[in-house]
Design a protein around this motif. Sequence first.
Motif, PDB file in Angstrom:
ATOM      1  N   TYR A  20      -4.058 -12.596  11.951  1.00 53.95           N
ATOM      2  CA  TYR A  20      -5.490 -12.747  11.701  1.00 53.95           C
ATOM      3  C   TYR A  20      -6.275 -13.186  12.925  1.00 53.95           C
ATOM      4  O   TYR A  20      -7.490 -13.025  12.975  1.00 53.95           O
ATOM      5  N   SER A  21      -5.612 -13.720  13.935  1.00 52.71           N
ATOM      6  CA  SER A  21      -6.338 -14.168  15.127  1.00 52.71           C
ATOM      7  C   SER A  21      -6.862 -12.990  15.958  1.00 52.71           C
ATOM      8  O   SER A  21      -7.671 -13.180  16.851  1.00 52.71           O
ATOM      9  N   ARG A  22      -6.449 -11.786  15.601  1.00 48.97           N
ATOM     10  CA  ARG A  22      -6.865 -10.603  16.356  1.00 48.97           C
ATOM     11  C   ARG A  22      -8.067  -9.892  15.751  1.00 48.97           C
ATOM     12  O   ARG A  22      -8.495  -8.871  16.264  1.00 48.97           O
ATOM     13  N   VAL A  23      -8.578 -10.420  14.627  1.00 49.16           N
ATOM     14  CA  VAL A  23      -9.687  -9.746  13.950  1.00 49.16           C
ATOM     15  C   VAL A  23     -10.911 -10.651  13.912  1.00 49.16           C
ATOM     16  O   VAL A  23     -10.834 -11.844  14.167  1.00 49.16           O
ATOM     17  N   SER A  24     -12.031 -10.043  13.558  1.00 44.33           N
ATOM     18  CA  SER A  24     -13.273 -10.805  13.468  1.00 44.33           C
ATOM     19  C   SER A  24     -13.208 -11.793  12.316  1.00 44.33           C
ATOM     20  O   SER A  24     -12.397 -11.667  11.395  1.00 44.33           O
ATOM     21  N   TRP A  25     -14.097 -12.746  12.345  1.00 48.75           N
ATOM     22  CA  TRP A  25     -14.148 -13.781  11.322  1.00 48.75           C
ATOM     23  C   TRP A  25     -14.288 -13.169   9.934  1.00 48.75           C
ATOM     24  O   TRP A  25     -13.670 -13.630   8.974  1.00 48.75           O
ATOM     25  N   ILE A  26     -15.043 -12.122   9.819  1.00 44.76           N
ATOM     26  CA  ILE A  26     -15.302 -11.485   8.532  1.00 44.76           C
ATOM     27  C   ILE A  26     -14.020 -10.883   7.944  1.00 44.76           C
ATOM     28  O   ILE A  26     -13.809 -10.912   6.731  1.00 44.76           O
ATOM     29  N   ASN A  52      17.549  -4.798 -11.747  1.00 40.56           N
ATOM     30  CA  ASN A  52      16.248  -4.397 -12.285  1.00 40.56           C
ATOM     31  C   ASN A  52      15.110  -5.124 -11.586  1.00 40.56           C
ATOM     32  O   ASN A  52      14.105  -4.510 -11.227  1.00 40.56           O
ATOM     33  N   GLU A  53      15.266  -6.444 -11.419  1.00 38.85           N
ATOM     34  CA  GLU A  53      14.228  -7.218 -10.743  1.00 38.85           C
ATOM     35  C   GLU A  53      14.112  -6.784  -9.284  1.00 38.85           C
ATOM     36  O   GLU A  53      13.020  -6.614  -8.764  1.00 38.85           O
ATOM     37  N   GLN A  54      15.241  -6.626  -8.641  1.00 34.39           N
ATOM     38  CA  GLN A  54      15.232  -6.241  -7.234  1.00 34.39           C
ATOM     39  C   GLN A  54      14.657  -4.841  -7.066  1.00 34.39           C
ATOM     40  O   GLN A  54      13.933  -4.579  -6.111  1.00 34.39           O
ATOM     41  N   GLY A  55      14.938  -3.962  -8.008  1.00 33.51           N
ATOM     42  CA  GLY A  55      14.382  -2.613  -7.951  1.00 33.51           C
ATOM     43  C   GLY A  55      12.867  -2.625  -8.009  1.00 33.51           C
ATOM     44  O   GLY A  55      12.196  -1.891  -7.281  1.00 33.51           O
ATOM     45  N   ALA A  56      12.314  -3.484  -8.862  1.00 29.68           N
ATOM     46  CA  ALA A  56      10.858  -3.604  -8.963  1.00 29.68           C
ATOM     47  C   ALA A  56      10.266  -4.155  -7.675  1.00 29.68           C
ATOM     48  O   ALA A  56       9.216  -3.690  -7.213  1.00 29.68           O
ATOM     49  N   VAL A  57      10.942  -5.112  -7.065  1.00 36.10           N
ATOM     50  CA  VAL A  57      10.462  -5.690  -5.804  1.00 36.10           C
ATOM     51  C   VAL A  57      10.563  -4.661  -4.684  1.00 36.10           C
ATOM     52  O   VAL A  57       9.657  -4.549  -3.853  1.00 36.10           O
ATOM     53  N   ILE A  58      11.632  -3.902  -4.653  1.00 37.25           N
ATOM     54  CA  ILE A  58      11.798  -2.862  -3.629  1.00 37.25           C
ATOM     55  C   ILE A  58      10.679  -1.840  -3.735  1.00 37.25           C
ATOM     56  O   ILE A  58      10.084  -1.450  -2.730  1.00 37.25           O
ATOM     57  N   GLU A  59      10.373  -1.424  -4.956  1.00 35.37           N
ATOM     58  CA  GLU A  59       9.286  -0.464  -5.153  1.00 35.37           C
ATOM     59  C   GLU A  59       7.944  -1.049  -4.707  1.00 35.37           C
ATOM     60  O   GLU A  59       7.175  -0.389  -4.004  1.00 35.37           O
ATOM     61  N   ALA A  60       7.682  -2.299  -5.083  1.00 40.16           N
ATOM     62  CA  ALA A  60       6.430  -2.955  -4.691  1.00 40.16           C
ATOM     63  C   ALA A  60       6.353  -3.114  -3.172  1.00 40.16           C
ATOM     64  O   ALA A  60       5.297  -2.904  -2.567  1.00 40.16           O
ATOM     65  N   ALA A  61       7.472  -3.459  -2.549  1.00 38.24           N
ATOM     66  CA  ALA A  61       7.499  -3.644  -1.096  1.00 38.24           C
ATOM     67  C   ALA A  61       7.251  -2.323  -0.375  1.00 38.24           C
ATOM     68  O   ALA A  61       6.494  -2.274   0.604  1.00 38.24           O
ATOM     69  N   ASN A  62       7.866  -1.256  -0.844  1.00 34.98           N
ATOM     70  CA  ASN A  62       7.642   0.057  -0.220  1.00 34.98           C
ATOM     71  C   ASN A  62       6.188   0.492  -0.362  1.00 34.98           C
ATOM     72  O   ASN A  62       5.594   1.006   0.596  1.00 34.98           O
ATOM     73  N   ASN A  63       5.606   0.282  -1.532  1.00 30.64           N
ATOM     74  CA  ASN A  63       4.191   0.617  -1.733  1.00 30.64           C
ATOM     75  C   ASN A  63       3.297  -0.234  -0.837  1.00 30.64           C
ATOM     76  O   ASN A  63       2.323   0.263  -0.260  1.00 30.64           O
ATOM     77  N   PHE A  64       3.634  -1.507  -0.698  1.00 28.29           N
ATOM     78  CA  PHE A  64       2.871  -2.397   0.165  1.00 28.29           C
ATOM     79  C   PHE A  64       2.924  -1.917   1.610  1.00 28.29           C
ATOM     80  O   PHE A  64       1.892  -1.871   2.298  1.00 28.29           O
ATOM     81  N   LEU A  65       4.101  -1.557   2.083  1.00 22.78           N
ATOM     82  CA  LEU A  65       4.247  -1.116   3.472  1.00 22.78           C
ATOM     83  C   LEU A  65       3.452   0.159   3.738  1.00 22.78           C
ATOM     84  O   LEU A  65       2.872   0.310   4.819  1.00 22.78           O
ATOM     85  N   ILE A  66       3.396   1.047   2.759  1.00 24.31           N
ATOM     86  CA  ILE A  66       2.593   2.261   2.909  1.00 24.31           C
ATOM     87  C   ILE A  66       1.111   1.906   2.980  1.00 24.31           C
ATOM     88  O   ILE A  66       0.374   2.429   3.812  1.00 24.31           O
ATOM     89  N   THR A  67       0.694   0.989   2.126  1.00 24.36           N
ATOM     90  CA  THR A  67      -0.710   0.587   2.064  1.00 24.36           C
ATOM     91  C   THR A  67      -1.157  -0.150   3.323  1.00 24.36           C
ATOM     92  O   THR A  67      -2.270   0.044   3.796  1.00 24.36           O
ATOM     93  N   VAL A  68      -0.287  -0.982   3.864  1.00 21.10           N
ATOM     94  CA  VAL A  68      -0.663  -1.831   4.990  1.00 21.10           C
ATOM     95  C   VAL A  68      -0.506  -1.136   6.348  1.00 21.10           C
ATOM     96  O   VAL A  68      -1.029  -1.600   7.358  1.00 21.10           O
ATOM     97  N   LYS A  69       0.169  -0.015   6.375  1.00 10.71           N
ATOM     98  CA  LYS A  69       0.416   0.691   7.643  1.00 10.71           C
ATOM     99  C   LYS A  69      -0.871   0.982   8.422  1.00 10.71           C
ATOM    100  O   LYS A  69      -0.923   0.721   9.633  1.00 10.71           O
ATOM    101  N   PRO A  70      -1.938   1.497   7.789  1.00  9.02           N
ATOM    102  CA  PRO A  70      -3.167   1.753   8.558  1.00  9.02           C
ATOM    103  C   PRO A  70      -3.796   0.473   9.126  1.00  9.02           C
ATOM    104  O   PRO A  70      -4.371   0.492  10.208  1.00  9.02           O
ATOM    105  N   VAL A  71      -3.655  -0.618   8.418  1.00  9.29           N
ATOM    106  CA  VAL A  71      -4.205  -1.891   8.898  1.00  9.29           C
ATOM    107  C   VAL A  71      -3.450  -2.330  10.147  1.00  9.29           C
ATOM    108  O   VAL A  71      -4.052  -2.738  11.145  1.00  9.29           O
ATOM    109  N   ILE A  72      -2.135  -2.217  10.109  1.00  7.60           N
ATOM    110  CA  ILE A  72      -1.322  -2.589  11.268  1.00  7.60           C
ATOM    111  C   ILE A  72      -1.637  -1.686  12.454  1.00  7.60           C
ATOM    112  O   ILE A  72      -1.727  -2.155  13.598  1.00  7.60           O
ATOM    113  N   GLU A  74      -4.478  -0.295  13.108  1.00  8.32           N
ATOM    114  CA  GLU A  74      -5.780  -0.741  13.648  1.00  8.32           C
ATOM    115  C   GLU A  74      -5.630  -2.040  14.443  1.00  8.32           C
ATOM    116  O   GLU A  74      -6.280  -2.213  15.472  1.00  8.32           O
ATOM    117  N   LEU A  75      -4.769  -2.938  13.981  1.00  8.75           N
ATOM    118  CA  LEU A  75      -4.561  -4.191  14.696  1.00  8.75           C
ATOM    119  C   LEU A  75      -3.911  -3.950  16.052  1.00  8.75           C
ATOM    120  O   LEU A  75      -4.141  -4.710  16.996  1.00  8.75           O
TER     121      LEU A  75
END
Length: 78
Positions: A20-26, A52-72, A74-75
């Motif tokens: 977060y230190s690399r972005v504007s205050w906003i 089952n629990e780990q499978g759900a976390v793996i799926e959520a983590a993969n989706n998160f990484l796809i979503t956050v890739k453009p932000v990274i 830009e950073l």
Amino acid sequence: MNDVTELSQKLQDAADKLDYSRVSWIDKHYVIDLNRKANVLLSSLLRFENKNEQGAVIEAANNFLITVKPVIEELKKV
């Protein structure tokens, strides 16, 4: 290297790159939130051993990484 270990490393890398230190205050709150989500997913991935629990976390983590890739990307430019 197994899938969980590799995914753990990717989440840790994402958390490290969401500085977060690399972005504007906003935009700081947005990057801080993404960083926290990466850390929660990482903790969950390492904590759950039930397939089952780990499978759900793996799926959520993969989706998160796809979503956050453009932000990274830009950073990297900042």
